[in-house]
Structures are given as structure tokens and as C-alpha cells.
Design a protein around this motif. Sequence first.
Motif, PDB file in Angstrom:
ATOM      1  N   ARG A 277    -145.013  11.158   1.768  1.00  0.00           N
ATOM      2  CA  ARG A 277    -143.804  11.970   1.946  1.00  0.00           C
ATOM      3  C   ARG A 277    -143.381  11.964   3.413  1.00  0.00           C
ATOM      4  NH1 ARG A 277    -141.019  17.575   0.465  1.00  0.00           N
ATOM      5  NH2 ARG A 277    -139.397  17.235   2.005  1.00  0.00           N
ATOM      6  N   SER A 282    -135.539   7.139   7.016  1.00  0.00           N
ATOM      7  CA  SER A 282    -134.191   7.692   7.028  1.00  0.00           C
ATOM      8  C   SER A 282    -133.247   6.770   6.270  1.00  0.00           C
ATOM      9  CB  SER A 282    -133.705   7.859   8.472  1.00  0.00           C
ATOM     10  OG  SER A 282    -132.328   8.178   8.505  1.00  0.00           O
ATOM     11  N   ASP A 288    -129.332  11.610   4.258  1.00  0.00           N
ATOM     12  CA  ASP A 288    -130.659  12.181   4.522  1.00  0.00           C
ATOM     13  C   ASP A 288    -130.819  13.594   3.955  1.00  0.00           C
ATOM     14  OD1 ASP A 288    -131.805   9.974   5.623  1.00  0.00           O
ATOM     15  OD2 ASP A 288    -131.581  10.597   7.707  1.00  0.00           O
ATOM     16  N   GLU A 289    -129.778  14.414   3.989  1.00  0.00           N
ATOM     17  CA  GLU A 289    -129.914  15.754   3.429  1.00  0.00           C
ATOM     18  C   GLU A 289    -130.146  15.697   1.923  1.00  0.00           C
ATOM     19  OE1 GLU A 289    -126.894  18.533   4.402  1.00  0.00           O
ATOM     20  OE2 GLU A 289    -127.176  18.364   6.573  1.00  0.00           O
ATOM     21  N   THR A 292    -133.725  14.521   1.351  1.00  0.00           N
ATOM     22  CA  THR A 292    -134.665  15.616   1.602  1.00  0.00           C
ATOM     23  C   THR A 292    -134.681  16.595   0.435  1.00  0.00           C
ATOM     24  OG1 THR A 292    -134.435  15.443   3.994  1.00  0.00           O
ATOM     25  CG2 THR A 292    -135.207  17.546   3.135  1.00  0.00           C
ATOM     26  N   HIS A 294    -134.092  15.878  -2.627  1.00  0.00           N
ATOM     27  CA  HIS A 294    -134.826  15.215  -3.711  1.00  0.00           C
ATOM     28  C   HIS A 294    -136.337  15.276  -3.468  1.00  0.00           C
ATOM     29  CE1 HIS A 294    -135.624  12.271  -6.882  1.00  0.00           C
ATOM     30  NE2 HIS A 294    -136.457  11.695  -6.025  1.00  0.00           N
ATOM     31  N   LEU A 295    -136.748  14.989  -2.249  1.00  0.00           N
ATOM     32  CA  LEU A 295    -138.173  15.025  -1.926  1.00  0.00           C
ATOM     33  C   LEU A 295    -138.734  16.439  -2.084  1.00  0.00           C
ATOM     34  CD1 LEU A 295    -138.225  12.747   1.248  1.00  0.00           C
ATOM     35  CD2 LEU A 295    -138.787  12.119  -1.112  1.00  0.00           C
ATOM     36  N   ASP A 296    -137.954  17.439  -1.681  1.00  0.00           N
ATOM     37  CA  ASP A 296    -138.385  18.821  -1.891  1.00  0.00           C
ATOM     38  C   ASP A 296    -138.560  19.107  -3.381  1.00  0.00           C
ATOM     39  OD1 ASP A 296    -138.343  19.329   0.826  1.00  0.00           O
ATOM     40  OD2 ASP A 296    -136.416  20.379   0.805  1.00  0.00           O
ATOM     41  N   THR A 299    -141.718  17.506  -4.672  1.00  0.00           N
ATOM     42  CA  THR A 299    -142.842  18.318  -4.197  1.00  0.00           C
ATOM     43  C   THR A 299    -142.966  19.593  -5.019  1.00  0.00           C
ATOM     44  OG1 THR A 299    -142.574  17.439  -1.958  1.00  0.00           O
ATOM     45  CG2 THR A 299    -143.799  19.501  -2.181  1.00  0.00           C
TER      46      THR A 299
END
Length: 321
Positions: A277, A282, A288-289, A292, A294-296, A299
Motif C-alpha cells: 500500500r 502516483s 491521486d485523490e 487514495t 479506493h485504497l482506503d 483497507t
Amino acid sequence: MTEAVLRSLASGCPLVPRLSPHADPVQDWLVGQLDRLGLPLDAAARRRLARAGFARYAGRLYPDATEPDLRVLAALFTWFFLVDDACDGPGRPDPTGIRALRDGALALLREGPRARHPGFSGPLRRLLVQAWREPRRRMPARWRLRFADAVADHLDGVWGEAVARSAGRPPGVDEYVALRRTTSAAYVSYPLIEFATGRPLPDAVYHHPALRRLGELANDLLSWFNDIASLDRDRATAGGHNLVLAVAAERGVPVGTAVELVAARWRTEMARFTALRAAVPSFGPALDESVTAHLDGVTNAVRGTVDWTLESARYPVGAGR
């Protein structure tokens, strides 16, 4: 023993827990909504549904969703769990019945609520029609196709597991891990991050190798945690389709030893997940927002599954809560 292992994994989990402030009101709404859809729930089944807390599960995965959107997500989660209950355990529908359910659900998702299929009707169909209405209205066509493809992959996995179980053939570890990635429905939950955040990703970004590998690891982590939690039930009904049981059979070790081996593998993969993660590249200021977010969400899928499993009456570890 399994409860102690689960709580040890949870206490050592480095991921931060989240929970929507709307989770409990949406849970109350959900139980009443299912009654209105005509689901055949007696008093005991209604209590089990309420204590399972599917809205709290959705609220852990999508903690920033608005209350109306969390209702949609909770209804979709409930649909998948009801399908799981219909397809799992002894005496459940054979592979032919699962295939008919799959084809009917996909026709509805891809063609709209007017699509009909003889193997898909009644309350399950009505629930999906209602839950799909807002994502279908609001999300772009490419997202709708992506979600439908994820549902197809999931139900194909459910069908494949049913075929193997009916043949009495327990899987090896590698075979099981690959199949479990489809039966878990994690890949269905990932597109819903974009619905909850309002940030749909381009296909090239969504399928980027870095995001795909992270999603795969997250799927393994939440699936294996669930396998430990559902071990007692799966020993009786799953025909060897549980990572602990597959490890025990393949390595010739007692089930208790296999639990510890799976827990050790979980810890190793969790460390790999956090490292990957942090290493996601980038994609530029315009994306990028959204990446992020999506990654959140991915998680949250891991941490939310851990926390919900420990509180939900669907599993023995949470039954007394």
C-alpha cells in the motif's frame, strides 16, 4: 482456540478501524425493508438477521457514505449473504440451481429490471431490483459493467465450489486459495467503493497491477480470517473448502496446528499488504485523490471484516455480543 487466534490477529492488525455513524439506524431500516419485500422470515430468522449486523458491516467498509447510500450498500450486502445462505451448507441448491440464479441476477444487472429469468424470482429478485436502482441510475455504464462482471466472477466461484463439493473432492491449498478469491465477494465490494465515494476510476487505473495485487492481498486477508472464524461450521458442511482444512489435509497436521499455520501466513501477508500500500505509485494530481479513496476502501474491507466478524452473531466468536 480459534477465538483466541482471531482476537490475537485483530489486536495485532495495524489497520485503523472505521464505522459509519449511520450504521445502526440503517440496520433498523434494513430489517423492516426486508419484511416489506416479503422475505419468508419468522421471528427467529428476523432476530438472526438483526444480530448479524449487515448494515454495520457495510458501515465499516464504507464509513463515509451518506445514510441513503449506506442503505443501498447494506441492501446489496444482505442480498449477497442471503445468496450465500441459499447456496451453502448441506441440502442446498445443486450447481444447476446456482447457475440459474447467476444467470438471472446478471440479466437484471446488465439489462435492467425488466429482464426476466425463470431461475431468479421472488424476494431475492425484488431485493436486488431495489438495491440496484440507485447505482444503475447514478454510475457510468463502464462501472455498471465492471460491477456485473465482478458479480459473475463471484457466482461462478460459488458454482465451482458447489460442483467440487457435490463430487466429494476437497481442494488442495493453492486451488482453494484461488477459488476463495472468487467466493469471498471481496471483488464485488471494491467497485462499491466508487459508488460510496462518488469517485469512479478509469479502467486502466482500476486494473493497474499495483491496485490489483493490493486487492488480491486484501481479499486473502479477509477471506482467511473468515475461514478461521467459520471453521467449526465448515468442518460439518464445507467438504474441505476452508483454508484451515485444506492446510491440515495437505500437510497431514492436526486442525489446531493448521489454524496456527494459517494465522502465521495471515500475519506475513498483512505485513506485505501494508508495504505494498505504501508503495502504490502516483497517478497524477487529477487521479491521486480517487486512488487514495479506493485504497482506503480496500483497507477498510480488511479491517472492517475483522471487526465485524468479532461482533456479528453470524459467527460463534460474536454470538454472545
